[in-house]
Design a protein around this motif. Structure first.
Motif, PDB file in Angstrom:
ATOM      1  N   ALA A 117     -38.620  46.540  49.436  1.00  0.00           N
ATOM      2  CA  ALA A 117     -37.788  46.822  48.262  1.00  0.00           C
ATOM      3  C   ALA A 117     -36.321  46.938  48.663  1.00  0.00           C
ATOM      4  O   ALA A 117     -35.429  46.393  47.991  1.00  0.00           O
ATOM      5  N   LEU A 118     -36.055  47.630  49.756  1.00  0.00           N
ATOM      6  CA  LEU A 118     -34.671  47.797  50.218  1.00  0.00           C
ATOM      7  C   LEU A 118     -34.041  46.463  50.615  1.00  0.00           C
ATOM      8  O   LEU A 118     -32.837  46.272  50.442  1.00  0.00           O
ATOM      9  N   ALA A 119     -34.838  45.530  51.115  1.00  0.00           N
ATOM     10  CA  ALA A 119     -34.321  44.201  51.459  1.00  0.00           C
ATOM     11  C   ALA A 119     -33.855  43.463  50.206  1.00  0.00           C
ATOM     12  O   ALA A 119     -32.837  42.767  50.231  1.00  0.00           O
ATOM     13  N   ILE A 120     -34.576  43.631  49.123  1.00  0.00           N
ATOM     14  CA  ILE A 120     -34.150  43.029  47.852  1.00  0.00           C
ATOM     15  C   ILE A 120     -32.863  43.690  47.374  1.00  0.00           C
ATOM     16  O   ILE A 120     -31.917  43.020  46.964  1.00  0.00           O
ATOM     17  N   CYS A 121     -32.813  44.996  47.459  1.00  0.00           N
ATOM     18  CA  CYS A 121     -31.600  45.727  47.057  1.00  0.00           C
ATOM     19  C   CYS A 121     -30.381  45.284  47.873  1.00  0.00           C
ATOM     20  O   CYS A 121     -29.277  45.172  47.332  1.00  0.00           O
ATOM     21  N   ALA A 122     -30.586  45.026  49.154  1.00  0.00           N
ATOM     22  CA  ALA A 122     -29.475  44.668  50.036  1.00  0.00           C
ATOM     23  C   ALA A 122     -28.784  43.380  49.588  1.00  0.00           C
ATOM     24  O   ALA A 122     -27.606  43.188  49.858  1.00  0.00           O
ATOM     25  N   GLU A 123     -29.505  42.515  48.901  1.00  0.00           N
ATOM     26  CA  GLU A 123     -28.954  41.242  48.431  1.00  0.00           C
ATOM     27  C   GLU A 123     -28.530  41.293  46.963  1.00  0.00           C
ATOM     28  O   GLU A 123     -28.119  40.285  46.409  1.00  0.00           O
ATOM     29  N   CYS A 124     -28.622  42.438  46.338  1.00  0.00           N
ATOM     30  CA  CYS A 124     -28.399  42.561  44.902  1.00  0.00           C
ATOM     31  C   CYS A 124     -26.907  42.559  44.544  1.00  0.00           C
ATOM     32  O   CYS A 124     -26.128  43.305  45.138  1.00  0.00           O
ATOM     33  N   PRO A 125     -26.527  41.763  43.547  1.00  0.00           N
ATOM     34  CA  PRO A 125     -25.119  41.716  43.146  1.00  0.00           C
ATOM     35  C   PRO A 125     -24.649  42.964  42.402  1.00  0.00           C
ATOM     36  O   PRO A 125     -23.444  43.158  42.244  1.00  0.00           O
ATOM     37  N   VAL A 126     -25.570  43.798  41.953  1.00  0.00           N
ATOM     38  CA  VAL A 126     -25.174  45.005  41.219  1.00  0.00           C
ATOM     39  C   VAL A 126     -25.619  46.282  41.942  1.00  0.00           C
ATOM     40  O   VAL A 126     -25.834  47.323  41.310  1.00  0.00           O
ATOM     41  N   LEU A 127     -25.719  46.207  43.254  1.00  0.00           N
ATOM     42  CA  LEU A 127     -26.149  47.363  44.049  1.00  0.00           C
ATOM     43  C   LEU A 127     -25.288  48.590  43.768  1.00  0.00           C
ATOM     44  O   LEU A 127     -25.801  49.682  43.559  1.00  0.00           O
TER      45      LEU A 127
END
Length: 101
Positions: free
Chosen positions: A49-59
Protein backbone atom coordinates in the motif's frame (compact mmCIF):
# COMPACT_ATOMS: atom_id res chain seq x y z
CA UNK A 1 -31.48 26.37 -6.99
CA UNK A 2 -28.41 28.37 -7.99
CA UNK A 3 -28.04 29.34 -4.33
CA UNK A 4 -27.63 25.67 -3.38
CA UNK A 5 -25.05 24.94 -6.07
CA UNK A 6 -22.94 27.89 -4.97
CA UNK A 7 -23.02 26.64 -1.38
CA UNK A 8 -21.82 23.18 -2.45
CA UNK A 9 -18.94 24.33 -4.63
CA UNK A 10 -16.33 24.75 -1.84
CA UNK A 11 -17.06 21.24 -0.55
CA UNK A 12 -16.56 19.69 -3.98
CA UNK A 13 -13.33 21.60 -4.47
CA UNK A 14 -12.08 20.51 -1.04
CA UNK A 15 -12.54 16.80 -1.89
CA UNK A 16 -11.75 16.85 -5.61
CA UNK A 17 -8.15 15.72 -5.03
CA UNK A 18 -9.46 12.25 -4.15
CA UNK A 19 -10.40 11.66 -7.77
CA UNK A 20 -6.69 11.73 -8.68
CA UNK A 21 -5.52 9.32 -5.98
CA UNK A 22 -3.37 6.39 -7.11
CA UNK A 23 -5.34 4.17 -4.71
CA UNK A 24 -8.49 4.52 -6.84
CA UNK A 25 -7.08 1.94 -9.27
CA UNK A 26 -5.89 -0.45 -6.53
CA UNK A 27 -7.70 -3.10 -4.53
CA UNK A 28 -9.13 -1.29 -1.46
CA UNK A 29 -8.39 -4.33 0.71
CA UNK A 30 -4.70 -3.53 0.25
CA UNK A 31 -5.13 -0.38 2.34
CA UNK A 32 -7.18 -1.85 5.21
CA UNK A 33 -6.02 -4.85 7.21
CA UNK A 34 -8.29 -7.80 7.85
CA UNK A 35 -9.27 -8.41 11.44
CA UNK A 36 -6.46 -10.01 13.46
CA UNK A 37 -3.85 -9.58 10.72
CA UNK A 38 -0.42 -9.36 12.35
CA UNK A 39 3.28 -9.84 11.74
CA UNK A 40 4.79 -10.43 8.33
CA UNK A 41 1.44 -10.55 6.52
CA UNK A 42 0.53 -7.08 7.77
CA UNK A 43 3.99 -5.71 7.05
CA UNK A 44 3.85 -6.98 3.46
CA UNK A 45 0.36 -5.60 2.86
CA UNK A 46 1.30 -2.23 4.38
CA UNK A 47 4.49 -2.11 2.27
CA UNK A 48 2.49 -2.74 -0.91
CA UNK A 49 0.00 0.00 0.00
CA UNK A 50 2.80 2.42 0.88
CA UNK A 51 4.45 1.75 -2.50
CA UNK A 52 1.26 2.90 -4.22
CA UNK A 53 1.13 5.97 -1.99
CA UNK A 54 4.75 6.81 -2.83
CA UNK A 55 3.78 7.26 -6.50
CA UNK A 56 0.55 9.14 -5.81
CA UNK A 57 0.13 12.63 -7.29
CA UNK A 58 -2.02 13.75 -4.35
CA UNK A 59 0.04 12.30 -1.49
CA UNK A 60 0.41 15.68 0.21
CA UNK A 61 -3.34 16.43 0.16
CA UNK A 62 -4.18 12.92 1.36
CA UNK A 63 -1.70 13.10 4.24
CA UNK A 64 -2.97 16.53 5.25
CA UNK A 65 -6.55 15.23 5.20
CA UNK A 66 -5.87 12.08 7.22
CA UNK A 67 -3.84 13.88 9.87
CA UNK A 68 -6.39 16.65 10.31
CA UNK A 69 -9.42 14.31 10.34
CA UNK A 70 -7.74 11.65 12.52
CA UNK A 71 -8.64 8.69 10.33
CA UNK A 72 -7.72 5.72 12.51
CA UNK A 73 -7.92 2.83 10.07
CA UNK A 74 -5.96 1.89 6.98
CA UNK A 75 -3.02 3.27 5.06
CA UNK A 76 -3.62 6.90 4.09
CA UNK A 77 -1.29 9.58 2.84
CA UNK A 78 1.67 7.24 2.85
CA UNK A 79 1.27 6.53 6.56
CA UNK A 80 0.24 3.37 8.37
CA UNK A 81 -2.08 3.41 11.38
CA UNK A 82 0.93 3.14 13.70
CA UNK A 83 2.80 5.97 11.97
CA UNK A 84 -0.21 8.28 12.26
CA UNK A 85 -0.66 7.39 15.91
CA UNK A 86 3.00 8.32 16.51
CA UNK A 87 2.44 11.69 14.84
CA UNK A 88 -0.73 12.36 16.83
CA UNK A 89 0.79 11.36 20.13
CA UNK A 90 3.90 13.44 19.53
CA UNK A 91 6.25 10.48 19.88
CA UNK A 92 7.88 11.26 16.54
CA UNK A 93 8.63 14.84 17.60
CA UNK A 94 9.95 13.79 21.02
CA UNK A 95 12.33 11.26 19.43
CA UNK A 96 13.61 13.83 16.98
CA UNK A 97 14.20 16.35 19.77
CA UNK A 98 16.03 13.76 21.89
CA UNK A 99 18.40 12.93 19.03
CA UNK A 100 19.06 16.60 18.30
CA UNK A 101 19.61 17.53 21.95
Amino acid sequence: MSETSRALRPTVEAWEWQLRGACREADPELFFHPELERGAARQHRDAAALAICAECPVLRQCRQHVLSHRESYGVWGGLTEEQREAVWSGRTERRRLRRAG
